[in-house]
Design a protein around this motif. Structure first.
Motif, PDB file in Angstrom:
ATOM      1  N   LYS A  16       0.830  -1.211   0.000  1.00  0.00           N
ATOM      2  CA  LYS A  16       0.000   0.000   0.000  1.00  0.00           C
ATOM      3  C   LYS A  16       0.861   1.256   0.000  1.00  0.00           C
ATOM      4  CE  LYS A  16      -3.963   2.236   0.317  1.00  0.00           C
ATOM      5  NZ  LYS A  16      -3.497   3.631   0.518  1.00  0.00           N
ATOM      6  N   GLU A  17       1.948   1.234   0.732  1.00  0.00           N
ATOM      7  CA  GLU A  17       2.857   2.379   0.767  1.00  0.00           C
ATOM      8  C   GLU A  17       3.440   2.645  -0.619  1.00  0.00           C
ATOM      9  OE1 GLU A  17       6.787   3.852   3.342  1.00  0.00           O
ATOM     10  OE2 GLU A  17       5.877   1.886   3.704  1.00  0.00           O
ATOM     11  N   THR A  18       3.796   1.566  -1.312  1.00  0.00           N
ATOM     12  CA  THR A  18       4.354   1.707  -2.656  1.00  0.00           C
ATOM     13  C   THR A  18       3.287   2.150  -3.652  1.00  0.00           C
ATOM     14  OG1 THR A  18       5.845  -0.111  -2.097  1.00  0.00           O
ATOM     15  CG2 THR A  18       5.767   0.559  -4.398  1.00  0.00           C
ATOM     16  N   TYR A  21       2.877   5.760  -3.338  1.00  0.00           N
ATOM     17  CA  TYR A  21       4.024   6.435  -3.960  1.00  0.00           C
ATOM     18  C   TYR A  21       3.857   6.484  -5.477  1.00  0.00           C
ATOM     19  CZ  TYR A  21       8.972   7.474  -4.930  1.00  0.00           C
ATOM     20  OH  TYR A  21      10.141   8.029  -5.364  1.00  0.00           O
ATOM     21  N   GLN A  22       3.433   5.367  -6.058  1.00  0.00           N
ATOM     22  CA  GLN A  22       3.159   5.364  -7.492  1.00  0.00           C
ATOM     23  C   GLN A  22       2.136   6.436  -7.853  1.00  0.00           C
ATOM     24  OE1 GLN A  22       2.722   1.728 -10.005  1.00  0.00           O
ATOM     25  NE2 GLN A  22       2.463   0.742  -8.023  1.00  0.00           N
ATOM     26  N   GLU A  23       1.079   6.537  -7.048  1.00  0.00           N
ATOM     27  CA  GLU A  23       0.022   7.519  -7.318  1.00  0.00           C
ATOM     28  C   GLU A  23       0.576   8.944  -7.299  1.00  0.00           C
ATOM     29  OE1 GLU A  23      -3.061   7.173  -8.191  1.00  0.00           O
ATOM     30  OE2 GLU A  23      -3.814   5.219  -7.507  1.00  0.00           O
ATOM     31  N   VAL A  24       1.504   9.218  -6.375  1.00  0.00           N
ATOM     32  CA  VAL A  24       2.125  10.544  -6.313  1.00  0.00           C
ATOM     33  C   VAL A  24       2.849  10.850  -7.621  1.00  0.00           C
ATOM     34  CG1 VAL A  24       3.956  11.901  -5.211  1.00  0.00           C
ATOM     35  CG2 VAL A  24       2.338  10.622  -3.800  1.00  0.00           C
ATOM     36  N   LEU A  25       3.660   9.904  -8.078  1.00  0.00           N
ATOM     37  CA  LEU A  25       4.422  10.106  -9.308  1.00  0.00           C
ATOM     38  C   LEU A  25       3.496  10.198 -10.524  1.00  0.00           C
ATOM     39  CD1 LEU A  25       7.358   7.588  -8.667  1.00  0.00           C
ATOM     40  CD2 LEU A  25       7.285  10.042  -8.161  1.00  0.00           C
ATOM     41  N   PHE A  26       2.500   9.309 -10.567  1.00  0.00           N
ATOM     42  CA  PHE A  26       1.528   9.283 -11.651  1.00  0.00           C
ATOM     43  C   PHE A  26       0.785  10.625 -11.731  1.00  0.00           C
ATOM     44  CE2 PHE A  26      -2.829   8.443 -13.070  1.00  0.00           C
ATOM     45  CZ  PHE A  26      -2.642   7.680 -14.216  1.00  0.00           C
ATOM     46  N   ASN A  27       0.285  11.090 -10.609  1.00  0.00           N
ATOM     47  CA  ASN A  27      -0.481  12.339 -10.588  1.00  0.00           C
ATOM     48  C   ASN A  27       0.387  13.547 -10.904  1.00  0.00           C
ATOM     49  OD1 ASN A  27      -2.940  11.086  -9.984  1.00  0.00           O
ATOM     50  ND2 ASN A  27      -2.537  11.137  -7.780  1.00  0.00           N
ATOM     51  N   GLN A  28       1.656  13.462 -10.534  1.00  0.00           N
ATOM     52  CA  GLN A  28       2.583  14.543 -10.874  1.00  0.00           C
ATOM     53  C   GLN A  28       2.694  14.690 -12.390  1.00  0.00           C
ATOM     54  OE1 GLN A  28       6.776  13.633 -11.015  1.00  0.00           O
ATOM     55  NE2 GLN A  28       7.242  15.335  -9.639  1.00  0.00           N
ATOM     56  N   ILE A  29       2.830  13.575 -13.083  1.00  0.00           N
ATOM     57  CA  ILE A  29       2.947  13.616 -14.545  1.00  0.00           C
ATOM     58  C   ILE A  29       1.652  14.123 -15.167  1.00  0.00           C
ATOM     59  CG2 ILE A  29       3.360  12.250 -16.632  1.00  0.00           C
ATOM     60  CD1 ILE A  29       4.993  10.297 -14.872  1.00  0.00           C
ATOM     61  N   PHE A  49      10.872   4.542 -13.083  1.00  0.00           N
ATOM     62  CA  PHE A  49      10.848   3.077 -13.101  1.00  0.00           C
ATOM     63  C   PHE A  49      11.291   2.618 -11.722  1.00  0.00           C
ATOM     64  CE2 PHE A  49      12.667  -0.942 -15.405  1.00  0.00           C
ATOM     65  CZ  PHE A  49      11.556  -1.661 -14.995  1.00  0.00           C
ATOM     66  N   LEU A  50      10.414   1.889 -11.035  1.00  0.00           N
ATOM     67  CA  LEU A  50      10.688   1.416  -9.679  1.00  0.00           C
ATOM     68  C   LEU A  50      10.832  -0.099  -9.672  1.00  0.00           C
ATOM     69  CD1 LEU A  50       7.876   3.428  -7.827  1.00  0.00           C
ATOM     70  CD2 LEU A  50      10.236   4.172  -8.256  1.00  0.00           C
ATOM     71  N   PHE A  51      11.824  -0.606  -8.932  1.00  0.00           N
ATOM     72  CA  PHE A  51      11.902  -2.019  -8.575  1.00  0.00           C
ATOM     73  C   PHE A  51      11.556  -2.128  -7.097  1.00  0.00           C
ATOM     74  CE2 PHE A  51      15.225  -3.628 -11.881  1.00  0.00           C
ATOM     75  CZ  PHE A  51      14.208  -3.831 -12.800  1.00  0.00           C
ATOM     76  N   VAL A  52      10.876  -3.223  -6.729  1.00  0.00           N
ATOM     77  CA  VAL A  52      10.492  -3.408  -5.337  1.00  0.00           C
ATOM     78  C   VAL A  52      10.209  -4.885  -5.085  1.00  0.00           C
ATOM     79  CG1 VAL A  52       8.030  -2.998  -5.776  1.00  0.00           C
ATOM     80  CG2 VAL A  52       8.954  -2.495  -3.509  1.00  0.00           C
ATOM     81  N   GLU A  53      10.379  -5.307  -3.853  1.00  0.00           N
ATOM     82  CA  GLU A  53       9.839  -6.583  -3.362  1.00  0.00           C
ATOM     83  C   GLU A  53       8.773  -6.236  -2.328  1.00  0.00           C
ATOM     84  OE1 GLU A  53      12.480 -10.049  -2.340  1.00  0.00           O
ATOM     85  OE2 GLU A  53      14.027  -8.529  -2.704  1.00  0.00           O
ATOM     86  N   HIS A  54       7.690  -6.979  -2.324  1.00  0.00           N
ATOM     87  CA  HIS A  54       6.627  -6.724  -1.352  1.00  0.00           C
ATOM     88  C   HIS A  54       6.544  -7.859  -0.332  1.00  0.00           C
ATOM     89  CE1 HIS A  54       5.126  -3.278  -3.453  1.00  0.00           C
ATOM     90  NE2 HIS A  54       4.771  -3.950  -4.524  1.00  0.00           N
TER      91      HIS A  54
END
Length: 242
Positions: A16-18, A21-29, A49-54
Motif C-alpha cells: 500500500k505504501e508503494t 508512492y506510485q500515485e504521487v508520481l503518476f499524478n505529478q505527470i 521506473f521502480l523495482f520493489v519486493e513486497h
C-alpha cells in the motif's frame, strides 16, 4: 519528448505504501500534462521506473473476481498476507519476497502512444532476460504475461503483467518470480485462469537461489534498449522519496 527515466530500487516495501508512492508520481505527470495544455512553453514530463519486493500480498484488478482468492480473511492473517482491490487491469495476483516487481510510471507520449506495444515490450524485456538463463519463455495468445512451454500440458507462468494507463501515463507493471515461495499461489487462481501452473526462475534452473541483483541488472538493460531510453539512477529531490 523526454526519454530519460528516473530509476529507484525501493528494496522490500509495503504494497500500500508503494501504491501510494506510485500515485504521487503518476499524478505529478498528469498535472504537468494538464498544465502544458494551457501554456505556450511546454514543460517536459518525467518518467520513473521502480523495482520493489513486497511482503506477502494478494491484489485484485478491476476486471477480477474475488472468487479467485481461495482463502478467508482469517487465513490471510494467519499466513501473514494482505489483500487489496486495486486500479490496474487484470485479475488476481500474488506478490511476495523473492519476486521482482517493476513499476514503470511513464508518459508514453515521450516514447510511443500504443498500449498494446507497451505491454508487448514489457513481456519482451522479461523474455530476453530469461533467455540469458537458457530458458525459452514466450507469450500465450490471449493472455498477458510471460510463460514457459506454451501449447503443452506443462505450460506455466513465470511473470504476471497488469497495468493502468490514463492520458498515456502508466502505472503498476510486472511481477517476475525469481526465488518466490510458490506455495502462496495455491491460495488463488492465478490471474483467474484455471489449470495453469506457476513457476519461478530458481525452480526452472534447479537451484536454491538466483541472484536478485543480477536479474534486476538484466531486466534494466533490456528495458533501456527496448524503450530507447536513458536511465538516471537518482529521482529528483523535488519528488517524494520513500
Amino acid at each position: 519528448m523526454n526519454a530519460t527515466i528516473q530509476f529507484k530500487d525501493l528494496g522490500l516495501k509495503d504494497y500500500k505504501e508503494t501504491w501510494d508512492y506510485q500515485e504521487v508520481l503518476f499524478n505529478q505527470i498528469i498535472a504537468i500534462k494538464s498544465q502544458n495544455r494551457k501554456e505556450a512553453i511546454q514543460k517536459p514530463t518525467p518518467n520513473y521506473f521502480l523495482f520493489v519486493e513486497h511482503p506477502h500480498v494478494y491484489t485484485l484488478g478491476k476486471s477480477g473476481h474475488i472468487e479467485n482468492l481461495l482463502i478467508s480473511e482469517e487465513k490471510l492473517e494467519a499466513i501473514g498476507a494482505k489483500y487489496y482491490k486495486i486500479n490496474r487491469g487484470g485479475d488476481i495476483t500474488y506478490h511476495g519476497p523473492g519476486q521482482i516487481v517493476g513499476y514503470p510510471i511513464l508518459d508514453l507520449e515521450n516514447f510511443f502512444t500504443d498500449i498494446h506495444k507497451y505491454l508487448r515490450l514489457l513481456e519482451e524485456m522479461v523474455i530476453l532476460t530469461l533467455a540469458e538463463y537458457g530458458l525459452k519463455a514466450e507469450r500465450s495468445k490471449g493472455e498477458t504475461g510471460v510463460w514457459l512451454d506454451v501449447g503443452t500440458p506443462f505450460v506455466r507462468k513465470i511473470c504476471a503483467l497488469g497495468v493502468r494507463a490514463s492520458r498515456w501515463v502508466t502505472m503498476h507493471g510486472f511481477a517476475l518470480n525469481v526465488n518466490t515461495d510458490l506455495g502462496y499461489f495455491d491460495n488463488m487462481i492465478p490471474c483467474g485462469i484455471k489449470g495453469k501452473a506457476v513457476t519461478s526462475l530458481n525452480v526452472e534452473l534447479g537451484v536454491a537461489q538466483v541472484s536478485m541483483e543480477e536479474v534486476k541488472g538484466k531486466l534494466l538493460k533490456h528495458f533501456v534498449a527496448l524503450f530507447n531510453a536513458e536511465i538516471k539512477t537518482k529521482i529528483e529531490e523535488t519528488t517524494l522519496i520513500l
